[in-house]
Motif scaffolding. Structure first.
Motif, PDB file in Angstrom:
ATOM      1  N   MET A  41       0.824  -1.203   0.000  1.00 56.08           N
ATOM      2  CA  MET A  41       0.000   0.000   0.000  1.00 56.08           C
ATOM      3  C   MET A  41       0.860   1.256   0.000  1.00 56.08           C
ATOM      4  N   ARG A  42       1.971   1.222   0.759  1.00 54.37           N
ATOM      5  CA  ARG A  42       2.873   2.384   0.781  1.00 54.37           C
ATOM      6  C   ARG A  42       3.502   2.608  -0.591  1.00 54.37           C
ATOM      7  N   LEU A  43       3.994   1.524  -1.199  1.00 52.75           N
ATOM      8  CA  LEU A  43       4.616   1.646  -2.519  1.00 52.75           C
ATOM      9  C   LEU A  43       3.623   2.188  -3.542  1.00 52.75           C
ATOM     10  N   ALA A  44       2.381   1.697  -3.461  1.00 54.05           N
ATOM     11  CA  ALA A  44       1.354   2.168  -4.397  1.00 54.05           C
ATOM     12  C   ALA A  44       1.069   3.655  -4.182  1.00 54.05           C
ATOM     13  N   ARG A  45       0.952   4.063  -2.918  1.00 56.82           N
ATOM     14  CA  ARG A  45       0.701   5.482  -2.636  1.00 56.82           C
ATOM     15  C   ARG A  45       1.816   6.359  -3.197  1.00 56.82           C
ATOM     16  N   GLU A  46       3.052   5.920  -3.003  1.00 59.62           N
ATOM     17  CA  GLU A  46       4.193   6.698  -3.496  1.00 59.62           C
ATOM     18  C   GLU A  46       4.191   6.788  -5.012  1.00 59.62           C
ATOM     19  N   ALA A  47       3.556   5.810  -5.663  1.00 62.96           N
ATOM     20  CA  ALA A  47       3.467   5.809  -7.120  1.00 62.96           C
ATOM     21  C   ALA A  47       2.161   6.431  -7.616  1.00 62.96           C
ATOM     22  N   GLY A  48       1.334   6.927  -6.684  1.00 69.32           N
ATOM     23  CA  GLY A  48       0.099   7.588  -7.079  1.00 69.32           C
ATOM     24  C   GLY A  48      -1.092   6.670  -7.230  1.00 69.32           C
ATOM     25  N   SER A  49      -1.039   5.477  -6.624  1.00 65.64           N
ATOM     26  CA  SER A  49      -2.143   4.524  -6.714  1.00 65.64           C
ATOM     27  C   SER A  49      -2.653   4.175  -5.321  1.00 65.64           C
ATOM     28  N   ASP A  50      -3.802   3.491  -5.285  1.00 66.57           N
ATOM     29  CA  ASP A  50      -4.411   3.110  -4.017  1.00 66.57           C
ATOM     30  C   ASP A  50      -4.843   1.649  -4.103  1.00 66.57           C
ATOM     31  N   VAL A  51      -4.149   0.782  -3.356  1.00 61.22           N
ATOM     32  CA  VAL A  51      -4.398  -0.653  -3.445  1.00 61.22           C
ATOM     33  C   VAL A  51      -5.799  -1.000  -2.953  1.00 61.22           C
ATOM     34  N   ARG A  52      -6.279  -0.307  -1.941  1.00 61.42           N
ATOM     35  CA  ARG A  52      -7.620  -0.620  -1.448  1.00 61.42           C
ATOM     36  C   ARG A  52      -8.677  -0.263  -2.490  1.00 61.42           C
ATOM     37  N   GLU A  53      -8.467   0.793  -3.219  1.00 57.74           N
ATOM     38  CA  GLU A  53      -9.400   1.122  -4.300  1.00 57.74           C
ATOM     39  C   GLU A  53      -9.334   0.062  -5.399  1.00 57.74           C
ATOM     40  N   VAL A  54      -8.132  -0.462  -5.659  1.00 52.10           N
ATOM     41  CA  VAL A  54      -7.974  -1.542  -6.639  1.00 52.10           C
ATOM     42  C   VAL A  54      -8.765  -2.764  -6.203  1.00 52.10           C
ATOM     43  N   ALA A  55      -8.611  -3.151  -4.919  1.00 47.38           N
ATOM     44  CA  ALA A  55      -9.307  -4.337  -4.406  1.00 47.38           C
ATOM     45  C   ALA A  55     -10.819  -4.157  -4.466  1.00 47.38           C
ATOM     46  N   LEU A  56     -11.299  -2.977  -4.118  1.00 47.90           N
ATOM     47  CA  LEU A  56     -12.737  -2.727  -4.152  1.00 47.90           C
ATOM     48  C   LEU A  56     -13.263  -2.715  -5.587  1.00 47.90           C
ATOM     49  N   ALA A  57     -12.480  -2.166  -6.519  1.00 50.03           N
ATOM     50  CA  ALA A  57     -12.900  -2.165  -7.919  1.00 50.03           C
ATOM     51  C   ALA A  57     -12.979  -3.588  -8.452  1.00 50.03           C
ATOM     52  N   ASN A  58     -12.016  -4.403  -8.082  1.00 50.28           N
ATOM     53  CA  ASN A  58     -12.019  -5.805  -8.505  1.00 50.28           C
ATOM     54  C   ASN A  58     -13.232  -6.531  -7.943  1.00 50.28           C
ATOM     55  N   ARG A  59     -13.516  -6.298  -6.673  1.00 44.03           N
ATOM     56  CA  ARG A  59     -14.666  -6.945  -6.041  1.00 44.03           C
ATOM     57  C   ARG A  59     -15.972  -6.499  -6.700  1.00 44.03           C
ATOM     58  N   GLY A  60     -16.057  -5.218  -7.010  1.00 42.93           N
ATOM     59  CA  GLY A  60     -17.256  -4.721  -7.657  1.00 42.93           C
ATOM     60  C   GLY A  60     -17.481  -5.363  -9.014  1.00 42.93           C
ATOM     61  N   PHE A  61     -16.400  -5.514  -9.785  1.00 46.53           N
ATOM     62  CA  PHE A  61     -16.511  -6.194 -11.075  1.00 46.53           C
ATOM     63  C   PHE A  61     -17.027  -7.610 -10.897  1.00 46.53           C
ATOM     64  N   LEU A  62     -16.451  -8.354  -9.953  1.00 41.79           N
ATOM     65  CA  LEU A  62     -16.868  -9.739  -9.724  1.00 41.79           C
ATOM     66  C   LEU A  62     -18.356  -9.814  -9.427  1.00 41.79           C
ATOM     67  N   ILE A  63     -18.835  -8.961  -8.554  1.00 42.12           N
ATOM     68  CA  ILE A  63     -20.247  -8.982  -8.168  1.00 42.12           C
ATOM     69  C   ILE A  63     -21.137  -8.665  -9.369  1.00 42.12           C
ATOM     70  N   ARG A  64     -20.777  -7.623 -10.123  1.00 43.79           N
ATOM     71  CA  ARG A  64     -21.603  -7.253 -11.286  1.00 43.79           C
ATOM     72  C   ARG A  64     -21.605  -8.365 -12.332  1.00 43.79           C
TER      73      ARG A  64
END
Length: 271
Positions: A41-64
Motif C-alpha cells: 500500500m505504501r509503494l502504491a501510494r508513493e506511485a500515485g495509486s491506491d491498493v484498497r481502491e484496486v481491491a474494491l474495484a475488482n470486487r465490484g466487477f466480480l459482483i456485477r
C-alpha cells in the motif's frame, strides 16, 4: 486472528489471500500479512495509486459480472482462487438471483478452506474444494463432482493470474479452462496491470520483492493485449477488456487511486 493458527499454517509467511482480505478491511489475517500489505500500500501510494481502491474495484466487477450471468440464465459457477469469504460472495449473489444455482469455490489456502466450509455448512448447492491453479485439470475434475460440464458453467478467475510469473504457464492454464466451456459457458477474468509509461520501475521491483516473500512467490503485471488473448475463441462481452471499475458500471465516479493502473477485467462467452 493471530492467536488462532490452524495446523499447517506458517503465520510468518504472508498469504496473498489474507493480504487481499486486509485490503478489503477484513480481519482474517496475521501480522505478517498486514506488514506485507502495508508495504504494498505504501509503494502504491508513493506511485500515485491506491491498493484498497484496486481491491474494491475488482470486487465490484466480480459482483456485477456473476449477477449479470445469473440473470442471463447461468446456473453453475466455478470460482478459482476464491479467497476469504467477505460480503456479497459469489454464491450469495447468484443464489439471490436463482436459488438453485450451484457454486464451487477453489483455493489452496487452508484458512480460506476452513472459513468457507464453515460458511457453507448449511448450503448444499455450494461446496469448497482444495485446488492449485498450477494444475487446472485437477481442479476441473474435482469440480465435476458438483457441476455438470456438459451444461454451461461460468469459470471465474479473478485477481489470480498475476501471481503466476511464467507467461507460458498462464497461457496453458487459460487454454485448459477455456476448453472446458461448452456453448453458453463463460470465462470471467481480471488481472493486475499498470498503465503504459506510468509504472515506477523501482517501486514495481520493490513490490515484486514483497510478493516473492509471500506464499505465492511472484507477481506479474500484464497489458491489455495479453489479457485480451486469454479470450481467444470466445466472444468478449461489451465493453471488452477494460479497467475493472469501468466494466458495466453505472456509477460515474472514478477513484483517483486507479488512474495509473489497477485491474483489467473482461467476460467472454463460448458461442
Amino acid at each position: 486472528m493471530d492467536e488462532n493458527v490452524p495446523q499447517g499454517i506458517d503465520p510468518t509467511v504472508p498469504s496473498v489471500a489474507r493480504m487481499y482480505d486486509y485490503y478489503l478491511g477484513g480481519k482474517d489475517n496475521f501480522a505478517a500479512d498486514r506488514q506485507a500489505a502495508e508495504q504494498i500500500m505504501r509503494l502504491a501510494r508513493e506511485a500515485g495509486s491506491d491498493v484498497r481502491e484496486v481491491a474494491l474495484a475488482n470486487r465490484g466487477f466480480l459482483i456485477r459480472a456473476v449477477r449479470q450471468l445469473a440473470e442471463s440464465g447461468v446456473r453453475q459457477f466455478l470460482d478459482i482462487g476464491a479467497g476469504l469469504p467477505t460480503q456479497d460472495n459469489v454464491h450469495q449473489v447468484v443464489q439471490g438471483v436463482a436459488p438453485d444455482s450451484k457454486v464451487v469455490y477453489v483455493d489452496n489456502d487452508p484458512i480460506v478452506l476452513t472459513h468457507a466450509q464453515a460458511l457453507l455448512a448449511d448450503n448444499p448447492a455450494t461446496i469448497v474444494v482444495q485446488g492449485d491453479l498450477h494444475r487446472p485439470a485437477d481442479i476441473l475434475q474435482a469440480a465435476a463432482a458438483h457441476l455438470d460440464f456438459s451444461e454451461p458453467v461460468a469459470i471465474v478467475v479473478v485477481a489470480v493470474l498475476h501471481f503466476f510469473h511464467d507467461d507460458d504457464e498462464v497461457s496453458k492454464i487459460i487454454s485448459t479452462l477455456r476448453d472446458a466451456l461448452v456453448p453458453g459457458g463463460y470465462l470471467v477474468l481480471s488481472h493486475g496491470y499498470v498503465e503504459p509509461d506510468e509504472g515506477d520501475p523501482d517501486k514495481l521491483d520493490e513490490a515484486r520483492g514483497v510478493y516473492r516473500r509471500s506464499a505465492s512467490g511472484a507477481i506479474a503485471w500484464r497489458d491489455r493485449e495479453t489479457v485480451r488473448g486469454y479470450f481467444d475463441g470466445l466472444e468478449l462481452l461489451e465493453p471488452g477488456v477494460v479497467p475493472a471499475q469501468n466494466w458495466r458500471n453505472d456509477d460515474p465516479y472514478q477513484p483517483p487511486g486507479l488512474a495509473k493502473g489497477g485491474v483489467l477485467a473482461a467476460v467472454g462467452r463460448r458461442a
